[in-house]
Design an enzyme around this catalytic site. Structure first.
Site, PDB file in Angstrom:
ATOM      1  N   ASP A  34      68.123 -49.225  66.893  1.00 12.93           N
ATOM      2  CA  ASP A  34      69.073 -48.784  65.859  1.00 12.93           C
ATOM      3  C   ASP A  34      69.538 -47.349  66.059  1.00 12.93           C
ATOM      4  O   ASP A  34      70.289 -46.817  65.239  1.00 12.93           O
ATOM      5  CB  ASP A  34      68.453 -48.946  64.462  1.00 12.93           C
ATOM      6  CG  ASP A  34      67.196 -48.117  64.284  1.00 12.93           C
ATOM      7  OD1 ASP A  34      66.809 -47.391  65.232  1.00 12.93           O
ATOM      8  OD2 ASP A  34      66.592 -48.178  63.192  1.00 12.93           O
ATOM      9  N   GLU A  36      67.512 -44.603  66.283  1.00 12.65           N
ATOM     10  CA  GLU A  36      66.540 -43.576  65.896  1.00 12.65           C
ATOM     11  C   GLU A  36      65.830 -43.036  67.128  1.00 12.65           C
ATOM     12  O   GLU A  36      65.553 -43.773  68.083  1.00 12.65           O
ATOM     13  CB  GLU A  36      65.508 -44.171  64.922  1.00 12.65           C
ATOM     14  CG  GLU A  36      66.083 -44.453  63.561  1.00 12.65           C
ATOM     15  CD  GLU A  36      65.071 -45.115  62.634  1.00 12.65           C
ATOM     16  OE1 GLU A  36      63.935 -45.409  63.082  1.00 12.65           O
ATOM     17  OE2 GLU A  36      65.423 -45.352  61.466  1.00 12.65           O
ATOM     18  N   ARG A  86      73.654 -18.914  61.666  1.00 12.42           N
ATOM     19  CA  ARG A  86      74.797 -18.120  61.206  1.00 12.42           C
ATOM     20  C   ARG A  86      75.138 -18.378  59.737  1.00 12.42           C
ATOM     21  O   ARG A  86      75.761 -17.563  59.090  1.00 12.42           O
ATOM     22  CB  ARG A  86      76.024 -18.377  62.116  1.00 12.42           C
ATOM     23  CG  ARG A  86      75.907 -17.643  63.453  1.00 12.42           C
ATOM     24  CD  ARG A  86      77.085 -17.929  64.368  1.00 12.42           C
ATOM     25  NE  ARG A  86      76.986 -19.242  64.977  1.00 12.42           N
ATOM     26  CZ  ARG A  86      77.882 -19.740  65.824  1.00 12.42           C
ATOM     27  NH1 ARG A  86      78.938 -19.032  66.153  1.00 12.42           N
ATOM     28  NH2 ARG A  86      77.707 -20.941  66.353  1.00 12.42           N
ATOM     29  N   GLN A  87      74.713 -19.530  59.213  1.00 10.48           N
ATOM     30  CA  GLN A  87      74.882 -19.786  57.772  1.00 10.48           C
ATOM     31  C   GLN A  87      73.615 -19.256  57.103  1.00 10.48           C
ATOM     32  O   GLN A  87      72.755 -20.012  56.650  1.00 10.48           O
ATOM     33  CB  GLN A  87      75.080 -21.292  57.532  1.00 10.48           C
ATOM     34  CG  GLN A  87      75.273 -21.703  56.075  1.00 10.48           C
ATOM     35  CD  GLN A  87      76.648 -21.375  55.510  1.00 10.48           C
ATOM     36  OE1 GLN A  87      77.600 -21.193  56.244  1.00 10.48           O
ATOM     37  NE2 GLN A  87      76.745 -21.276  54.197  1.00 10.48           N
ATOM     38  N   HIS A 119      70.421 -14.794  65.126  1.00  8.98           N
ATOM     39  CA  HIS A 119      71.684 -14.144  64.767  1.00  8.98           C
ATOM     40  C   HIS A 119      71.490 -12.956  63.827  1.00  8.98           C
ATOM     41  O   HIS A 119      72.138 -11.925  63.982  1.00  8.98           O
ATOM     42  CB  HIS A 119      72.643 -15.156  64.151  1.00  8.98           C
ATOM     43  CG  HIS A 119      73.980 -14.557  63.879  1.00  8.98           C
ATOM     44  ND1 HIS A 119      74.761 -14.010  64.877  1.00  8.98           N
ATOM     45  CD2 HIS A 119      74.670 -14.373  62.725  1.00  8.98           C
ATOM     46  CE1 HIS A 119      75.871 -13.537  64.356  1.00  8.98           C
ATOM     47  NE2 HIS A 119      75.840 -13.734  63.055  1.00  8.98           N
ATOM     48  N   ASP A 158      82.209  -6.602  68.266  1.00 11.53           N
ATOM     49  CA  ASP A 158      82.303  -6.293  66.829  1.00 11.53           C
ATOM     50  C   ASP A 158      81.114  -5.436  66.412  1.00 11.53           C
ATOM     51  O   ASP A 158      80.180  -5.209  67.181  1.00 11.53           O
ATOM     52  CB  ASP A 158      82.378  -7.574  65.976  1.00 11.53           C
ATOM     53  CG  ASP A 158      81.217  -8.516  66.232  1.00 11.53           C
ATOM     54  OD1 ASP A 158      80.121  -8.035  66.610  1.00 11.53           O
ATOM     55  OD2 ASP A 158      81.383  -9.735  66.069  1.00 11.53           O
ATOM     56  N   LYS A 181      86.675  -6.297  64.722  1.00 13.54           N
ATOM     57  CA  LYS A 181      87.136  -7.686  64.805  1.00 13.54           C
ATOM     58  C   LYS A 181      87.450  -8.238  63.415  1.00 13.54           C
ATOM     59  O   LYS A 181      86.688  -8.037  62.478  1.00 13.54           O
ATOM     60  CB  LYS A 181      86.041  -8.550  65.454  1.00 13.54           C
ATOM     61  CG  LYS A 181      86.343 -10.031  65.500  1.00 13.54           C
ATOM     62  CD  LYS A 181      85.258 -10.807  66.242  1.00 13.54           C
ATOM     63  CE  LYS A 181      84.074 -11.153  65.387  1.00 13.54           C
ATOM     64  NZ  LYS A 181      83.133 -12.092  66.021  1.00 13.54           N
TER      65      LYS A 181
HETATM   66  C1  R5P Z   1      79.330 -13.717  65.382  1.00 15.56           C
HETATM   67  O1  R5P Z   1      78.908 -13.098  64.447  1.00 15.56           O
HETATM   68  C2  R5P Z   1      78.598 -13.832  66.681  1.00 15.56           C
HETATM   69  O2  R5P Z   1      77.872 -12.678  66.992  1.00 15.56           O
HETATM   70  C3  R5P Z   1      79.562 -14.141  67.803  1.00 15.56           C
HETATM   71  O3  R5P Z   1      80.455 -13.051  67.937  1.00 15.56           O
HETATM   72  C4  R5P Z   1      80.340 -15.377  67.491  1.00 15.56           C
HETATM   73  O4  R5P Z   1      79.471 -16.421  67.160  1.00 15.56           O
HETATM   74  C5  R5P Z   1      81.180 -15.774  68.681  1.00 15.56           C
HETATM   75  O5  R5P Z   1      81.925 -16.892  68.309  1.00 15.56           O
HETATM   76  P1  R5P Z   1      83.185 -17.332  69.138  1.00 15.56           P
HETATM   77  O6  R5P Z   1      82.789 -17.417  70.583  1.00 15.56           O
HETATM   78  O7  R5P Z   1      83.535 -18.662  68.545  1.00 15.56           O
HETATM   79  O8  R5P Z   1      84.271 -16.332  68.909  1.00 15.56           O
END
Ligand code: R5P
Length: 281
Positions: A34, A36, A86-87, A119, A158, A181
């Protein structure tokens, strides 16, 4: 101490085992009819190092299954790339704090967790067990030294990557700066110009993640406008979604490298030594 890993992290796991002078556990991965996921490990140890990057839903389930396989043992968990990190907060009402959900899920059955350039280090506080992070800044520095560039400028695309870029630059006492950025949409970013001494110099753009490549492509375009010579890109986690590698090559970036926290053709340096150092402490 023996190493066990999910499928997507098997090469890095082998390198960690080599660095620790130990072995890896053979694991058979398959699926039930299935769909899994199923796995069966052959030969566990009292002390296990469980390695698994969260690159997608299946890798997360494999990691949860591996942790359960090792129930009752002394388990150290390595999350080389922690997807969902990132979330790390609720940006708007109705959203989960995904990084917290993943951290809590992976805390059960584990004594200690190690991430790699997560992150944001605040994510570490979401684990219910001791958690720490290792940085591969030194390893990117070694890669840059190998390029043998004349007076390179290390650039963070950034503000968020500025501290990491400074760590990288410190390994070679190179100049360092960052760009401003603004994200326009999911795969489009705009750079506000800064006063940089990029003219006539090689530039290495460094970031923790290259996902769509939009950030680095925009940074490279701006640096070219500022008169930079060759532009290189180095990151820890090569998510490289949506054809990002080709997009960056097409943007004229001379070389694009990432580590093996996500195993790619562009994984040209390894996280294994840094992880083994922490495990040996
Ligand atoms: C963002 O805060 C991360 O440090 C990277 O700059 C970001 O994840 C890069 O994403 P992308 O390659 O989609 O621009």
């Amino acid at each position: 101490m023996t190493v066990i890993s999910t499928e997507p992290s098997q090469v890095l796991a082998g390198r960690i085992a080599d660095a620790l002078n130990t072995s890896v556990v053979g694991v058979k991965f398959s699926r039930f009819p299935d769909g899994e996921l199923y796995l069966c490990a052959n030969g566990l140890d009292e002390e296990m190092v469980i390695v698994g990057s969260v690159v997608d839903s299946d890798s997360l389930v494999q990691l949860v299954l591996l942790i359960d396989t090792c129930e009752g043992l002394n388990n150290q968990l390595i999350i080389p790339y922690m997807g969902y990190a990132r979330q790390d907060k609720r940006f708007k009402t109705g959203e989960p704090v995904s990084a917290r959900a993943i951290s809590r899920l992976l805390s059960t059955g584990v004594d200690r967790c190690i991430t790699v350039n997560v992150h944001d280090r605040k994510v570490l506080s979401y684990f219910n067990i001791p958690a720490s992070d290792v940085s591969l800044a030194r390893d990117i520095g070694i890669y840059i030294k190998g390029l043998d560039l004349d007076d390179p400028l290390i650039i963070a695309p950034d503000d968020g990557a500025a501290a990491f870029a400074r760590q990288v630059a410190a390994t070679g006492t190179w100049d360092c700066d960052h760009l401003d950025k603004t994200r326009i949409s999911g795969d489009e970013v705009r750079m506000a110009p800064r006063t940089l001494s990029a003219a006539g110099r090689p530039v290495v753009i460094v970031d923790d993640i290259i996902s769509t490549g939009g950030t680095i492509a925009s940074a490279a375009a701006m640096l070219r406008e500022l008169g930079a010579n060759d532009v290189f890109a180095a990151c820890v986690h090569g998510v490289l979604t949506g054809g990002a590698f080709a997009r960056l090559k097409a943007a004229g970036i001379k070389d694009i490298v990432c580590s093996d926290t996500i195993e790619r053709g562009s994984s040209r340096y390894s996280a294994a030594s840094r992880i083994a150092e922490v495990l040996a402490q």
